[in-house]
Design a protein around this motif. Structure first.
Motif, PDB file in Angstrom:
ATOM      1  N   ASP A 288       0.908  -1.232   0.087  1.00 24.68           N
ATOM      2  CA  ASP A 288      -0.093  -0.019   0.031  1.00 24.68           C
ATOM      3  C   ASP A 288       0.921   1.302  -0.039  1.00 24.68           C
ATOM      4  OD1 ASP A 288      -1.195   2.280   1.625  1.00 24.68           O
ATOM      5  OD2 ASP A 288      -2.851   1.199   1.006  1.00 24.68           O
ATOM      6  N   PRO A 289       0.957   2.107  -1.053  1.00 23.63           N
ATOM      7  CA  PRO A 289       1.685   3.070  -1.002  1.00 23.63           C
ATOM      8  C   PRO A 289       1.827   4.056   0.311  1.00 23.63           C
ATOM      9  CG  PRO A 289       0.524   2.932  -3.019  1.00 23.63           C
ATOM     10  CD  PRO A 289      -0.198   2.007  -2.057  1.00 23.63           C
ATOM     11  N   ASP A 290       0.674   4.579   0.513  1.00 22.74           N
ATOM     12  CA  ASP A 290       0.558   5.343   1.875  1.00 22.74           C
ATOM     13  C   ASP A 290       1.215   4.758   3.200  1.00 22.74           C
ATOM     14  OD1 ASP A 290      -0.453   7.321   0.371  1.00 22.74           O
ATOM     15  OD2 ASP A 290      -2.652   6.790   1.151  1.00 22.74           O
ATOM     16  N   LYS A 291       0.988   3.446   3.287  1.00 17.82           N
ATOM     17  CA  LYS A 291       1.615   2.631   4.528  1.00 17.82           C
ATOM     18  C   LYS A 291       3.002   2.434   4.199  1.00 17.82           C
ATOM     19  CE  LYS A 291      -2.684   0.406   5.669  1.00 17.82           C
ATOM     20  NZ  LYS A 291      -3.493  -0.698   5.847  1.00 17.82           N
ATOM     21  N   TYR A 292       3.197   2.204   2.961  1.00 18.09           N
ATOM     22  CA  TYR A 292       4.860   2.106   2.534  1.00 18.09           C
ATOM     23  C   TYR A 292       5.548   3.300   2.922  1.00 18.09           C
ATOM     24  CZ  TYR A 292       8.917   1.082  -0.363  1.00 18.09           C
ATOM     25  OH  TYR A 292      10.267   0.811  -0.897  1.00 18.09           O
ATOM     26  N   ALA A 293       5.058   4.261   2.643  1.00 21.35           N
ATOM     27  CA  ALA A 293       5.716   5.905   2.862  1.00 21.35           C
ATOM     28  C   ALA A 293       5.964   5.922   4.054  1.00 21.35           C
ATOM     29  CB  ALA A 293       5.129   6.722   1.905  1.00 21.35           C
ATOM     30  N   LEU A 294       4.864   5.482   4.987  1.00 24.79           N
ATOM     31  CA  LEU A 294       4.758   5.710   6.592  1.00 24.79           C
ATOM     32  C   LEU A 294       5.959   4.961   7.086  1.00 24.79           C
ATOM     33  CD1 LEU A 294       3.306   7.301   8.861  1.00 24.79           C
ATOM     34  CD2 LEU A 294       2.084   5.103   8.765  1.00 24.79           C
ATOM     35  N   ALA A 295       6.101   3.807   6.713  1.00 23.32           N
ATOM     36  CA  ALA A 295       6.946   2.802   7.290  1.00 23.32           C
ATOM     37  C   ALA A 295       8.220   3.192   6.930  1.00 23.32           C
ATOM     38  CB  ALA A 295       6.774   1.360   7.081  1.00 23.32           C
ATOM     39  N   ALA A 296       8.552   3.693   5.593  1.00 23.56           N
ATOM     40  CA  ALA A 296       9.846   4.073   5.290  1.00 23.56           C
ATOM     41  C   ALA A 296      10.404   5.175   5.881  1.00 23.56           C
ATOM     42  CB  ALA A 296       9.822   4.480   3.705  1.00 23.56           C
ATOM     43  N   ARG A 297       9.501   6.357   6.156  1.00 26.24           N
ATOM     44  CA  ARG A 297       9.849   7.498   6.874  1.00 26.24           C
ATOM     45  C   ARG A 297      10.339   7.131   8.312  1.00 26.24           C
ATOM     46  NH1 ARG A 297       6.780  13.355   8.119  1.00 26.24           N
ATOM     47  NH2 ARG A 297       8.691  14.430   8.648  1.00 26.24           N
ATOM     48  N   ASP A 298       9.640   6.048   8.891  1.00 23.96           N
ATOM     49  CA  ASP A 298       9.844   5.764  10.268  1.00 23.96           C
ATOM     50  C   ASP A 298      11.372   5.330  10.484  1.00 23.96           C
ATOM     51  OD1 ASP A 298       9.364   4.672  12.988  1.00 23.96           O
ATOM     52  OD2 ASP A 298       8.840   2.778  12.189  1.00 23.96           O
ATOM     53  N   VAL A 299      11.724   4.387   9.443  1.00 24.59           N
ATOM     54  CA  VAL A 299      13.059   3.872   9.674  1.00 24.59           C
ATOM     55  C   VAL A 299      14.236   4.883   9.138  1.00 24.59           C
ATOM     56  CG1 VAL A 299      12.309   1.260   9.453  1.00 24.59           C
ATOM     57  CG2 VAL A 299      12.913   2.458   7.290  1.00 24.59           C
ATOM     58  N   LEU A 300      13.701   5.797   8.197  1.00 27.36           N
ATOM     59  CA  LEU A 300      14.791   6.699   7.909  1.00 27.36           C
ATOM     60  C   LEU A 300      15.073   7.767   8.874  1.00 27.36           C
ATOM     61  CD1 LEU A 300      13.628   6.999   3.995  1.00 27.36           C
ATOM     62  CD2 LEU A 300      15.735   6.139   4.863  1.00 27.36           C
ATOM     63  N   VAL A 301      14.044   7.937   9.520  1.00 30.69           N
ATOM     64  CA  VAL A 301      14.247   8.992  10.735  1.00 30.69           C
ATOM     65  C   VAL A 301      15.099   8.580  11.648  1.00 30.69           C
ATOM     66  CG1 VAL A 301      13.099  10.318  12.555  1.00 30.69           C
ATOM     67  CG2 VAL A 301      12.213  10.432  10.279  1.00 30.69           C
ATOM     68  N   LYS A 302      14.783   7.138  11.980  1.00 29.89           N
ATOM     69  CA  LYS A 302      15.673   6.419  13.077  1.00 29.89           C
ATOM     70  C   LYS A 302      16.974   6.259  12.642  1.00 29.89           C
ATOM     71  CE  LYS A 302      11.592   3.789  14.878  1.00 29.89           C
ATOM     72  NZ  LYS A 302      11.099   2.667  14.849  1.00 29.89           N
ATOM     73  N   ALA A 303      17.054   5.876  11.334  1.00 28.62           N
ATOM     74  CA  ALA A 303      18.772   5.609  10.919  1.00 28.62           C
ATOM     75  C   ALA A 303      19.265   6.979  10.942  1.00 28.62           C
ATOM     76  CB  ALA A 303      18.443   5.203   9.598  1.00 28.62           C
ATOM     77  N   GLY A 304      18.742   8.118  10.542  1.00 29.10           N
ATOM     78  CA  GLY A 304      19.501   9.358  10.468  1.00 29.10           C
ATOM     79  C   GLY A 304      19.665   9.691  11.915  1.00 29.10           C
ATOM     80  N   ASP A 305      18.719   9.660  12.833  1.00 24.92           N
ATOM     81  CA  ASP A 305      18.998  10.023  14.219  1.00 24.92           C
ATOM     82  C   ASP A 305      20.298   9.254  14.772  1.00 24.92           C
ATOM     83  OD1 ASP A 305      17.031  11.750  14.343  1.00 24.92           O
ATOM     84  OD2 ASP A 305      15.284  10.724  15.360  1.00 24.92           O
ATOM     85  N   ARG A 306      20.301   7.762  14.639  1.00 29.85           N
ATOM     86  CA  ARG A 306      21.302   6.921  14.964  1.00 29.85           C
ATOM     87  C   ARG A 306      22.782   7.686  14.696  1.00 29.85           C
ATOM     88  NH1 ARG A 306      20.472   0.572  15.199  1.00 29.85           N
ATOM     89  NH2 ARG A 306      19.108   1.448  16.647  1.00 29.85           N
ATOM     90  N   LEU A 307      22.680   7.702  13.327  1.00 33.40           N
ATOM     91  CA  LEU A 307      24.183   8.359  12.651  1.00 33.40           C
ATOM     92  C   LEU A 307      24.475   9.746  13.303  1.00 33.40           C
ATOM     93  CD1 LEU A 307      23.690   7.160   9.124  1.00 33.40           C
ATOM     94  CD2 LEU A 307      24.995   6.018  10.750  1.00 33.40           C
ATOM     95  N   MET A 308      23.595  10.711  13.219  1.00 33.73           N
ATOM     96  CA  MET A 308      24.026  11.890  13.866  1.00 33.73           C
ATOM     97  C   MET A 308      24.138  12.058  15.238  1.00 33.73           C
ATOM     98  SD  MET A 308      21.373  14.306  11.312  1.00 33.73           S
ATOM     99  CE  MET A 308      19.764  13.347  11.276  1.00 33.73           C
TER     100      MET A 308
END
Length: 315
Positions: A288-308
């Protein structure tokens, strides 16, 4: 499905660190930064496998269980929106941590950047080999950067650049020495499926399920020329994948034509058991495109936070 823990070190017995650091001193003193590169790769297909163990005497009970998984339902427009949002989130997060983010044009317009080869995006990275269509990822560039970027060697696995490749790290080094401004470059690989199961003398089982995750993430930095004794080039790499619990798909076993509903089989697709034989099944993840985008943002924010967050501790 949960993201599997990764191990390393001697004989692979030690759990990998959340973030692996190369050249910590490269991050020291950084206050003003240029985001010289930002890319997100999206996995389109993958091969998941478990192998039964063999014995050196008697019958071989080893069986190989293979799942060929393909993602459908996500258009390039959806991935572009995810990339644009991730870039915006990343720049804002840098500023929130006290970094001054300098316009990228200051870097790309500098004389040091002249002659750097840029590649058109979306950029396809095909690791499938000759005998399988499974193993293709497509990388996107944020609209704020544009449809062409240089590719750093840490951006795309096994990237060689091919004929005419011009290493952008040379430009980073000259720019940093001239201006005193470090350049950071970021790359993520977003995945959509994960695996579990067992490997034993009696055979193997493979469990395949949807799993939004950042399977690979690298944040590089440069402020001068590299070399054996240089402390001007460094990187932060995710040692562990980052997964999301957000469901985003319906899963179909195309080997049998059976549709699997998220509400009844969120994690488990199938169990395949082999005893001295190999078995392969194919699956399609209808996202589902909307749910896919929501899940993707979830992990990308977490990944960025961990690195930064790690980057801040090295400042």
């Amino acid at each position: 499905m949960k993201a599997e823990s990764r191990s390393g070190g001697f004989l692979g017995l030690a759990k990998s660190a959340d973030v692996e650091v190369q050249t910590p001193k490269a991050f020291a003193g950084a206050g003003r930064l240029v985001v010289g590169g930002f890319k997100i790769g999206f996995n389109d297909s993958k091969r998941l496998q478990k192998k039964g163990q063999s014995v050196s005497f008697g019958p071989n009970f080893g069986g190989r269980s293979t799942g060929l998984v393909k993602l459908e339902g996500i258009t390039p427009d959806v991935r572009q929106r995810i990339t644009d949002q991730a870039y915006e989130d990343f720049v804002k997060a840098l500023a929130a941590r006290g970094y001054e983010v300098v316009s990228r044009e200051v870097f790309t317009g500098h004389a040091a950047y002249a002659g750097v080869k840029e590649y058109a995006f979306p950029y396809e990275d095909d690791q499938s080999g000759l005998l399988s269509s499974y193993g293709v990822a497509t990388y996107y560039s944020p609209s704020a950067i544009g449809p062409k970027q240089a590719i750093f060697r840490t951006d795309v696995p096994k990237f060689t650049g091919g004929f005419g490749y011009s290493n952008p790290l040379g430009a980073v080094g000259k720019f940093g020495e001239t201006t005193g401004i470090p350049v950071v470059y970021v790359s993520y690989l977003v995945d959509f499926a994960g695996a579990g199961g067992t490997e034993s003398l009696m055979g193997s089982t493979l469990q395949v399920g949807q799993l939004m995750s950042v399977d690979r993430g690298v944040l590089g930095i440069g402020s001068g020329q590299g070399g054996t004794f240089s402390d001007k080039i460094g990187s932060l790499t995710l040692g562990q994948p980052i997964g999301s619990e957000i469901a985003f798909a319906m899963i179909e076993d195309t080997s049998t034509g059976v549709a699997v509903g998220v509400e009844t089989a969120l994690n488990l697709l199938s169990t395949m058991t082999g005893r001295g034989t190999n078995q392969t099944r194919e699956f399609v993840v209808h996202a589902d495109p909307d749910k896919y985008a929501l899940a993707a943002r979830d992990v990308l924010v977490k990944a960025g936070d961990r690195l930064m967050d790690k980057m801040v501790t090295l400042r």
